[in-house]
Design a protein around this motif. Structure first.
Motif, short mmCIF file in Angstrom:
data_model
loop_
_atom_site.label_atom_id
_atom_site.label_comp_id
_atom_site.label_asym_id
_atom_site.label_seq_id
_atom_site.Cartn_x
_atom_site.Cartn_y
_atom_site.Cartn_z
N GLY A 177 31.08 27.74 26.19
CA GLY A 177 31.31 28.09 25.00
C GLY A 177 31.31 29.63 24.61
O GLY A 177 32.23 30.03 24.00
N ALA A 178 30.33 30.42 25.16
CA ALA A 178 30.39 31.88 24.86
C ALA A 178 31.81 32.39 25.69
O ALA A 178 32.11 33.24 25.04
N TYR A 179 31.92 32.00 27.00
CA TYR A 179 33.12 32.58 27.63
C TYR A 179 34.41 32.38 26.90
O TYR A 179 35.22 33.11 26.82
N MET A 180 34.48 31.03 26.20
CA MET A 180 35.64 30.73 25.20
C MET A 180 35.91 31.53 24.12
O MET A 180 36.86 31.68 23.65
N ARG A 181 34.77 32.06 23.62
CA ARG A 181 34.67 32.79 22.28
C ARG A 181 35.13 34.25 22.41
O ARG A 181 35.28 35.09 21.77
N ILE A 182 35.22 34.77 23.98
CA ILE A 182 35.54 36.18 24.27
C ILE A 182 37.16 36.10 24.03
O ILE A 182 37.85 35.39 24.42
N PRO A 183 37.45 37.11 23.07
CA PRO A 183 38.86 37.11 22.58
C PRO A 183 39.83 37.64 24.01
O PRO A 183 39.48 38.31 24.87
N GLU A 184 40.93 36.70 24.20
CA GLU A 184 41.70 36.84 25.35
C GLU A 184 42.30 38.38 25.62
O GLU A 184 42.53 38.54 26.62
N GLU A 185 42.37 38.86 24.17
CA GLU A 185 43.20 40.36 24.29
C GLU A 185 42.14 41.37 25.38
O GLU A 185 42.73 42.30 25.85
N ILE A 186 41.00 41.04 25.24
CA ILE A 186 40.13 41.88 26.00
C ILE A 186 40.46 41.74 27.34
O ILE A 186 40.67 42.74 28.01
N PHE A 187 40.59 40.50 28.02
CA PHE A 187 41.07 40.26 29.32
C PHE A 187 42.63 40.95 29.58
O PHE A 187 42.92 41.59 30.73
N GLU A 188 43.21 40.65 28.53
CA GLU A 188 44.67 41.19 28.88
C GLU A 188 44.71 42.79 29.04
O GLU A 188 45.46 43.29 29.68
N SER A 189 44.08 43.46 27.95
CA SER A 189 44.01 44.90 28.09
C SER A 189 43.32 45.23 29.36
O SER A 189 44.00 46.22 29.96
N ALA A 190 42.58 44.67 30.00
CA ALA A 190 41.84 44.99 31.18
C ALA A 190 42.85 44.96 32.28
O ALA A 190 42.97 45.77 33.13
N LYS A 191 43.58 43.83 32.28
CA LYS A 191 44.73 43.52 33.34
C LYS A 191 45.52 44.62 33.35
O LYS A 191 45.99 45.08 34.51
N ILE A 192 45.98 45.07 32.10
CA ILE A 192 47.08 46.27 31.89
C ILE A 192 46.50 47.43 32.74
O ILE A 192 47.24 48.20 33.28
N GLU A 193 45.24 47.55 32.67
CA GLU A 193 44.56 48.77 32.99
C GLU A 193 44.42 48.68 34.43
O GLU A 193 43.67 49.69 34.97
N GLY A 194 44.75 47.49 35.16
CA GLY A 194 44.52 47.42 36.51
C GLY A 194 43.19 46.91 36.90
O GLY A 194 42.80 47.24 38.23
N CYS A 195 42.62 45.93 35.99
CA CYS A 195 41.24 45.52 36.19
C CYS A 195 41.35 44.38 37.34
O CYS A 195 42.09 43.25 37.03
N GLY A 196 40.80 44.36 38.46
CA GLY A 196 40.78 43.30 39.39
C GLY A 196 39.85 42.07 39.05
O GLY A 196 39.12 41.86 38.08
N PHE A 197 39.83 41.14 39.81
CA PHE A 197 39.07 39.83 39.55
C PHE A 197 37.67 40.05 39.49
O PHE A 197 37.07 39.45 38.46
#
Lengths: 316, 297
Positions: free
Chosen positions: A191-211
């Motif tokens: 439930g905690a993981y699901m509540r993390i806003p998806e935008e955070i992951f998307e911004s990280a990916k744009i900045e080249g954040c790996g797995f």
């Protein structure tokens, strides 16, 4: 009156309602938590006649020294089993679960369905689960047969199954508890993981954040308050939660299927079955509890302090 | 809040670097193996619950040939433990113990959590500390003192009094509900007060409906715990054995050998059905509403 002066008139008007709501729960916790704990503490320092003594505490300590309590149970071995189960299944298991839970929730297809399956052993309860598993560990059970086919060659296992040998009984239960604990089905962490806003992951990916950075530098830190709370509860489960040894050994604790929580529960069953006539058990159980609590509290407090230090930012 | 969809996950997978794909494939295999490990014991029990006694004697692992659904009726006549206590009596004991336990326990937790989360009053910090203390400081071995107290208060084998000991309001449920009540905006209370609502109206007609999903989630998770709790029957209500205790006692050699093993597996499956149906059908409500600790931002 000074006690009430810092409250507004409107707040003071609510006091009768608050008293009405809290009166029963406060009385209940005073009697069934605080009085019981105080009474348990007192029993640990009494003899069967109710006189003050250190004898029972000394009897327990003697039991640890000789690896034999007053009923001939291997006290030190039981303590070792509790610690091994606690570290491997509760602490490491919870930590691995935090990671696998993230993998399942964010990256796997059918994660809701899989999580539901992982929840089944918890839903069916320890009695039903252990009843089924015992059949699988019998001499003709599927798990025993599989291990024999893989080359396990222990005579007592061939004759009576995995739970009838000193070499295999405890490792079997330990392995089982690890396998079922690391699956990643923790609903609260999910439930905690699901509540993390998806935008955070998307911004990280744009900045080249790996797995791995995404997992350990974004997801786990974001969900850390929830994770640390779960870890705190795991810390506190030291010696308290596990009744599986009692069920797997049909209450005997044989073939090394014993732990401190097993010993405490067994004593409580004896007290209940003998209607409290075995008076020394009241004192002995309380004294053992005090000694174990004294051993546990520093570990729990230290663990909580470490967890709290990692958990000092705002929530949303 | 929504779980990433199937299609989105698949698209994401296609665009990943090879190394990440490898890690995900490894975990996919891990989860498939874990699913098999988790399902096999229950397939084993269901399969054996549909066999005749002779079929089980021949092989427990082979697939059932007879599909004896009649076991699910005969379990009510054949499954019994010492004292001639039958399955339906144990089922009834499980039902009333669970109902009473849940009602008193959750009600008490709601009272504690609501007042601590929504009001300011003297000793509030102390009571909040009590709620945290009961959950985070393990005090071990108090069972003897607890039993002694319950015996002195005539609670052993006494359903009319034992419920008081179950009404622990400063517990894990209160901890969860505290977060729920804190999360409901104070403006609802303030507006209602302006409209002339009293504290009872606000509690029952405004706040409780909003907190209802969390209460349901707690009811389901706590139901699973108490339905499967064999300690209650073994320690404090031995004259009222529930199904969990019955299943434990049934495995004692004297009873085990006298009644067919297929009856045992059938009893196992019937016992787990209520919890399984409730939990799985309300899984989404549970995941959404059982939050502890929050998130960092």
């Amino acid at each position: 009156m000074r006690l009430f002066s810092k409250y507004t008139k409107a707040e003071r008007k609510d006091f009768p309602f608050i008293v009405l709501f809290l009166a029963f729960p406060v009385l209940q916790v005073a009697v069934f938590f605080f009085y019981v704990n105080f009474s348990s503490f007192a029993l640990a320092f009494q003899d069967t006649a109710g006189n003050f003594t250190f004898d029972t505490i000394e009897l327990v300590l003697e039991g640890f020294k000789n690896n034999k309590d007053f009923q001939n149970n291997p006290l030190m071995t039981m303590l070792g089993h509790s610690v091994v189960i606690w570290i491997s299944s509760n602490i490491l298991g919870t930590l691995i679960n935090v990671f696998t839970c993230y993998m399942l929730t964010k990256h796997m297809i059918g994660s809701g369905f899989i999580r539901a399956i992982f929840a089944i052993p918890g839903i069916v309860g320890v009695v039903v689960f252990s009843s089924i598993m015992k059949q699988l560990y019998n001499q003709d059970g599927a798990v025993t047969e599989m291990l024999i086919n893989f080359g396990m060659d222990i005579e007592s296992v061939r004759r009576g199954g995995l739970l009838t040998s000193m070499e295999t009984a405890f490792p079997t239960i330990l392995t089982q508890s690890i396998i079922f604990n690391i699956a990643g089905g923790n609903m609260i962490v999910a439930g905690a993981y699901m509540r993390i806003p998806e935008e955070i992951f998307e911004s990280a990916k744009i900045e080249g954040c790996g797995f791995f950075r995404e997992t350990f530098q974004i997801a786990v830190p974001c969900a850390w308050p929830t994770i640390s709370t779960m870890l705190t509860f795991s810390l506190c489960s030291f010696f308290t939660a596990d009744l599986s040894f009692y069920l797997y050994s049909n209450g005997t604790g044989s073939y090394g299927m014993n732990s401190i929580s097993f010993a405490l529960y067994k004593m409580q069953v004896t007290i209940s079955e003998t209607h409290g006539s075995n008076k020394i058990l009241y004192n002995y159980m309380s004294a053992l509890g005090i000694i174990i609590t004294v051993m546990t509290i520093p570990v729990v407090l230290l663990g909580r302090k470490v967890l709290a230090r990692m958990n000092d930012t705002v929530e949303f | 809040m929504e779980e990433t969809s199937f299609k989105k996950k698949l698209n994401k997978f296609h665009n990943l670097p090879i190394a990440t794909k490898g890690i995900l494939i490894f975990f996919f295999i891990f989860f498939v193996v874990e699913v098999f490990i988790h399902l096999y014991p229950f397939w084993f029990a269901i399969n054996n619950s549909l066999k005749t006694a002779d079929e089980i004697y021949e092989s427990k692992t082979a697939l059932t040939q007879t599909w004896s659904f009649a076991n699910y009726i005969s379990v009510f006549n054949d499954f019994k433990i010492q004292g001639g206590i039958y399955f339906e009596t144990m089922l009834w004991n499980s039902i009333w113990i669970s109902a009473v336990y849940l009602f008193v326990n959750i009600s008490s937790s709601v009272l504690v959590a609501y007042t601590l989360a929504r009001f300011r009053f003297p000793f509030q910090g102390l009571l909040f500390g009590v709620m945290i203390f009961t959950q985070t400081i393990p005090i071990i071995g108090t069972g003897a003192a607890a039993w002694k107290l319950k015996y002195a208060l005539n609670m052993i084998n006494n359903p009319s009094t034992i419920w008081v000991s179950w009404a622990m309001g400063f517990d894990y449920s209160a901890f969860i509900l505290y977060g729920t009540f804190r999360g409901i905006s104070k403006s609802y209370t303030e507006s209602a007060k302006i409209d002339g609502a009293n504290n009872f109206t606000i509690f029952f007609r405004i706040i409780m409906p909003m907190a209802f999903p969390s209460v349901v989630a707690l009811l389901v998770t706590n139901f699973v715990g108490v339905w499967n709790n064999f300690e209650i029957s073994q320690i404090v209500l031995p004259k009222y054995p529930n199904l969990a205790y019955g299943l434990y006692v049934f495995q004692m050699p004297a009873i085990w050998s006298s009644i067919g093993e297929n009856v045992f597996y059938t009893a196992l499956i019937v016992t787990i059905l209520p919890g399984l149906i409730l939990y799985l059908s309300l899984q989404k409500v549970i995941v959404k509403n059982l939050a502890v600790g929050g998130l960092k931002g």
